[in-house]
Design an enzyme around this catalytic site. Structure first.
Site, PDB file in Angstrom:
ATOM      1  N   PHE A 132     -12.005   5.256  23.171  1.00 21.23           N
ATOM      2  CA  PHE A 132     -10.725   4.691  22.732  1.00 21.23           C
ATOM      3  C   PHE A 132      -9.704   4.794  23.864  1.00 21.23           C
ATOM      4  CE2 PHE A 132      -6.993   3.789  20.302  1.00 21.23           C
ATOM      5  CZ  PHE A 132      -7.450   2.940  19.303  1.00 21.23           C
ATOM      6  N   LYS A 171     -10.269   5.469  27.211  1.00 19.06           N
ATOM      7  CA  LYS A 171     -11.261   5.648  28.280  1.00 19.06           C
ATOM      8  C   LYS A 171     -10.627   6.168  29.567  1.00 19.06           C
ATOM      9  CE  LYS A 171     -14.378   1.863  26.881  1.00 19.06           C
ATOM     10  NZ  LYS A 171     -15.762   2.325  26.861  1.00 19.06           N
ATOM     11  N   THR A 220     -15.855   6.894  28.341  1.00 24.56           N
ATOM     12  CA  THR A 220     -16.719   7.393  29.386  1.00 24.56           C
ATOM     13  C   THR A 220     -16.177   6.996  30.756  1.00 24.56           C
ATOM     14  OG1 THR A 220     -18.670   7.355  27.981  1.00 24.56           O
ATOM     15  CG2 THR A 220     -19.068   7.229  30.322  1.00 24.56           C
ATOM     16  N   ASN A 232     -19.735  -3.299  19.586  1.00 23.10           N
ATOM     17  CA  ASN A 232     -19.181  -3.428  20.937  1.00 23.10           C
ATOM     18  C   ASN A 232     -20.281  -3.387  21.974  1.00 23.10           C
ATOM     19  OD1 ASN A 232     -18.952  -0.973  23.011  1.00 23.10           O
ATOM     20  ND2 ASN A 232     -19.113  -0.101  20.953  1.00 23.10           N
ATOM     21  N   ARG A 233     -20.049  -4.146  23.050  1.00 22.35           N
ATOM     22  CA  ARG A 233     -20.902  -4.032  24.247  1.00 22.35           C
ATOM     23  C   ARG A 233     -19.973  -3.976  25.461  1.00 22.35           C
ATOM     24  NH1 ARG A 233     -22.600  -8.920  22.076  1.00 22.35           N
ATOM     25  NH2 ARG A 233     -21.548 -10.767  22.879  1.00 22.35           N
ATOM     26  N   PHE A 247     -18.989   0.475  29.530  1.00 19.37           N
ATOM     27  CA  PHE A 247     -18.299   1.472  30.377  1.00 19.37           C
ATOM     28  C   PHE A 247     -17.250   0.831  31.292  1.00 19.37           C
ATOM     29  CE2 PHE A 247     -22.024   4.810  30.522  1.00 19.37           C
ATOM     30  CZ  PHE A 247     -21.811   5.084  29.190  1.00 19.37           C
ATOM     31  N   ASN A 307     -15.739  12.667  28.796  1.00 20.17           N
ATOM     32  CA  ASN A 307     -17.071  12.117  28.554  1.00 20.17           C
ATOM     33  C   ASN A 307     -17.475  11.382  29.835  1.00 20.17           C
ATOM     34  OD1 ASN A 307     -18.907   9.908  27.793  1.00 20.17           O
ATOM     35  ND2 ASN A 307     -18.616  10.649  25.700  1.00 20.17           N
ATOM     36  N   SER A 326     -25.085   5.499  25.391  1.00 18.94           N
ATOM     37  CA  SER A 326     -24.487   4.186  25.164  1.00 18.94           C
ATOM     38  C   SER A 326     -25.581   3.120  25.232  1.00 18.94           C
ATOM     39  CB  SER A 326     -23.427   3.880  26.226  1.00 18.94           C
ATOM     40  OG  SER A 326     -23.126   2.496  26.179  1.00 18.94           O
ATOM     41  N   ASN A 334     -25.053   0.116  25.911  1.00 17.93           N
ATOM     42  CA  ASN A 334     -24.529  -1.031  26.660  1.00 17.93           C
ATOM     43  C   ASN A 334     -24.657  -0.917  28.178  1.00 17.93           C
ATOM     44  OD1 ASN A 334     -23.679  -2.316  24.229  1.00 17.93           O
ATOM     45  ND2 ASN A 334     -22.015  -0.821  24.142  1.00 17.93           N
ATOM     46  N   THR A 335     -25.301   0.159  28.652  1.00 15.35           N
ATOM     47  CA  THR A 335     -25.628   0.271  30.077  1.00 15.35           C
ATOM     48  C   THR A 335     -27.148   0.251  30.154  1.00 15.35           C
ATOM     49  OG1 THR A 335     -23.631   1.514  30.608  1.00 15.35           O
ATOM     50  CG2 THR A 335     -25.483   1.788  32.107  1.00 15.35           C
ATOM     51  N   LYS A 387     -24.035  14.015  24.265  1.00 15.80           N
ATOM     52  CA  LYS A 387     -23.845  13.059  23.167  1.00 15.80           C
ATOM     53  C   LYS A 387     -25.080  12.176  23.060  1.00 15.80           C
ATOM     54  CE  LYS A 387     -20.541   9.661  21.387  1.00 15.80           C
ATOM     55  NZ  LYS A 387     -19.199   9.098  21.549  1.00 15.80           N
ATOM     56  N   ASN A 406     -23.535   8.591  18.961  1.00 15.35           N
ATOM     57  CA  ASN A 406     -22.968   7.380  19.543  1.00 15.35           C
ATOM     58  C   ASN A 406     -23.199   6.208  18.568  1.00 15.35           C
ATOM     59  OD1 ASN A 406     -21.968   5.517  21.527  1.00 15.35           O
ATOM     60  ND2 ASN A 406     -22.606   6.968  23.088  1.00 15.35           N
ATOM     61  N   TYR A 429     -13.450   6.948  15.509  1.00 15.92           N
ATOM     62  CA  TYR A 429     -13.065   5.789  16.310  1.00 15.92           C
ATOM     63  C   TYR A 429     -12.808   4.609  15.359  1.00 15.92           C
ATOM     64  CZ  TYR A 429     -12.934   2.442  20.192  1.00 15.92           C
ATOM     65  OH  TYR A 429     -12.536   1.491  21.091  1.00 15.92           O
TER      66      TYR A 429
HETATM   67  C1  LIG Z   1     -15.216  -0.175  21.327  1.00 15.51           C
HETATM   68  C2  LIG Z   1     -15.952   1.118  21.443  1.00 15.51           C
HETATM   69  C3  LIG Z   1     -16.107   1.703  22.687  1.00 15.51           C
HETATM   70  C4  LIG Z   1     -16.804   2.915  22.798  1.00 15.51           C
HETATM   71  N1  LIG Z   1     -16.941   3.490  24.032  1.00 15.51           N
HETATM   72  C5  LIG Z   1     -17.585   4.679  24.132  1.00 15.51           C
HETATM   73  C6  LIG Z   1     -17.704   5.306  25.392  1.00 15.51           C
HETATM   74  O1  LIG Z   1     -17.211   4.817  26.417  1.00 15.51           O
HETATM   75  N2  LIG Z   1     -18.372   6.487  25.451  1.00 15.51           N
HETATM   76  C7  LIG Z   1     -18.910   7.082  24.340  1.00 15.51           C
HETATM   77  O2  LIG Z   1     -19.500   8.163  24.432  1.00 15.51           O
HETATM   78  N3  LIG Z   1     -18.800   6.515  23.131  1.00 15.51           N
HETATM   79  C8  LIG Z   1     -18.141   5.327  23.002  1.00 15.51           C
HETATM   80  N4  LIG Z   1     -18.032   4.749  21.772  1.00 15.51           N
HETATM   81  C9  LIG Z   1     -18.674   5.395  20.607  1.00 15.51           C
HETATM   82  C10 LIG Z   1     -17.700   6.265  19.800  1.00 15.51           C
HETATM   83  O3  LIG Z   1     -17.205   7.335  20.555  1.00 15.51           O
HETATM   84  C11 LIG Z   1     -18.403   6.818  18.552  1.00 15.51           C
HETATM   85  O4  LIG Z   1     -19.437   7.676  18.959  1.00 15.51           O
HETATM   86  C12 LIG Z   1     -19.007   5.719  17.673  1.00 15.51           C
HETATM   87  O5  LIG Z   1     -18.147   4.603  17.618  1.00 15.51           O
HETATM   88  C13 LIG Z   1     -19.258   6.201  16.255  1.00 15.51           C
HETATM   89  O6  LIG Z   1     -18.068   6.626  15.623  1.00 15.51           O
HETATM   90  P1  LIG Z   1     -17.234   5.696  14.606  1.00 15.51           P
HETATM   91  O7  LIG Z   1     -18.185   5.193  13.575  1.00 15.51           O
HETATM   92  O8  LIG Z   1     -16.151   6.598  14.092  1.00 15.51           O
HETATM   93  O9  LIG Z   1     -16.671   4.588  15.425  1.00 15.51           O
HETATM   94  C14 LIG Z   1     -17.346   3.539  21.633  1.00 15.51           C
HETATM   95  C15 LIG Z   1     -17.165   2.940  20.383  1.00 15.51           C
HETATM   96  C16 LIG Z   1     -16.484   1.745  20.271  1.00 15.51           C
HETATM   97  C17 LIG Z   1     -16.314   1.131  18.902  1.00 15.51           C
END
Ligand SMILES: Cc1cc2nc3c(=O)[nH]c(=O)nc-3n(C[C@H](O)[C@H](O)[C@H](O)COP(=O)(O)O)c2cc1C
Length: 341
Positions: free
Chosen positions: A69, A71, A91, A116-117, A120, A145, A181, A183-184, A219, A248, A322
């Site tokens: 959120f 970052k 991250t 989301n994708r 990072f 993170n 993640s 997305n990487t 994580k 995650n 989040y």
């Molecule tokens: C838009 C978005 C970006 C995210 N970016 C990261 C990230 O950069 N690093 C990470 O560890 N988790 C990231 N997450 C995962 C969240 O930290 C969390 O683990 C995940 O969304 C599950 O929680 P929630 O259901 O409350 O959203 C991201 C989630 C969302 C929705």
């Protein structure tokens, strides 16, 4: 008011744009101390029973803002005004990176979910370290993170994590190694026992050589099998980790109320929010039963105070949100705290 008036308006706008607009708005109003304090009186809820001592740190309440959120640590000293007990920045990767092409963040309102994708997208560790160096975070606990750049091959991933760890060491209270993640490309392969043990032991050796080592956590994804989770528990013990963050986002797409054609059209990415509640709860219970001594942070699908209470009952020591924050609004952390009391 948020759900009745503000959310319907915000949800007319592209989600990533809303994210940036919210940051600008929050920076403006929370940057003015008297106003920030006033907002704090509405949105925070304090009670001695909410306080937690964990990994040698004092948390004023167990509700954190999850990674992704904030970052780049742009508002890191402000989240306390919205009721959070801690925030995880990142991250963060060694070099800045733009992330995946837009559009890369999608709402699934019927499921109270997001896909989301992002990939990072972040300003790089130098920028984040400089921001953290300048801020006055008060009693808010701040975690970092850390991850690797997209173009760093997995064989060299450890170097990226070490760079981030060293550069942020002075400025944060705890570290989270993110290998989960979706997305990487290839990142989640680092969750396998061999490479994960090597990565975590390298970081832990550097950490333990410091005069005051920092709590080091991992994580993981919610898509691991029971036997992969057993491996993770073993690796945590081998690398003497301080805790585990569960979870995650998921690459699964079940169960969803959103029509399948819409979900398909969105494409790849990590699903978060409502559809993750049951799986994240299950993983927390599984790990807590097998490894009662290992501190857990529960995240994933916490959409109501009751979800947070259940996650803590299942064995988590802290929780993070989040997607629930996006759907429930700025008073969500305070409402969870009140509900817990
Ligand atoms: C838009 C978005 C970006 C995210 N970016 C990261 C990230 O950069 N690093 C990470 O560890 N988790 C990231 N997450 C995962 C969240 O930290 C969390 O683990 C995940 O969304 C599950 O929680 P929630 O259901 O409350 O959203 C991201 C989630 C969302 C929705």
């Amino acid at each position: 008011m948020y759900k009745l008036l503000i959310r319907p308006l915000l949800f007319l706008i592209d989600p990533e744009r809303v994210h940036h607009l919210s940051f600008t708005f929050l920076k403006l109003i929370l940057g003015f101390k008297p106003l920030a304090r006033l907002i704090g009186t509405f949105f925070t809820y304090q009670h001695p029973s909410l306080e937690r001592e964990l990994f040698g740190l004092h948390f004023k309440n167990p509700v954190g803002l999850a990674a992704g959120f904030d970052k780049d640590a742009k508002l890191v000293d402000k989240w306390g005004y919205l009721g959070f007990g801690f925030v995880e920045v990142g991250t963060v990767t060694p070099r800045p990176q733009a992330g995946n092409p837009k559009k890369r963040l999608f709402r699934l309102p019927k499921d109270k979910a997001l896909i989301n994708r992002m990939g990072f997208n972040n300003g790089g560790v130098e920028v984040v370290a400089e921001r953290l160096r300048k801020m006055k975070k008060g009693d808010l606990i701040v975690g970092a993170n850390i991850g690797k750049n997209k173009d760093t091959p997995n064989e060299k991933a450890t170097e990226d994590y070490v760079i981030c760890f060293e550069k942020l060491f002075e400025y944060v209270d705890y570290f989270v190694v993110n290998v989960s993640s979706p997305n990487t490309p290839g990142l989640r392969e680092l969750q396998e026992k061999g490479p994960l043990t090597q990565l975590l032991l390298s970081l832990q050796d550097i950490n333990q050589a410091k005069p005051e080592p920092k709590p080091l956590l991992l994580k993981v994804a919610p898509d691991l099998t029971d036997s992969q989770l057993d491996d993770i528990i073993e690796v945590c013990a081998t690398a003497r980790l301080d805790g585990l963050i569960l979870n995650n986002t998921t690459i699964a797409r079940e169960p969803l109320a959103t029509v399948a054609s819409k979900v398909e059209a969105i494409g790849n990415g990590g699903l978060s929010g409502g559809p993750l509640t049951a799986r994240a709860q299950e993983v927390t219970s599984y790990v807590a039963e097998r490894s009662p001594e290992l501190p857990l942070i529960g995240v994933g699908g916490i959409m109501r105070p009751q979800d947070a209470a259940e996650r803590l009952e299942a064995g988590a020591s802290l929780v993070q949100v989040y997607t629930g924050f996006v759907y429930e609004g700025p008073g969500f952390a305070g409402r969870i705290c009140r509900g817990l009391v």
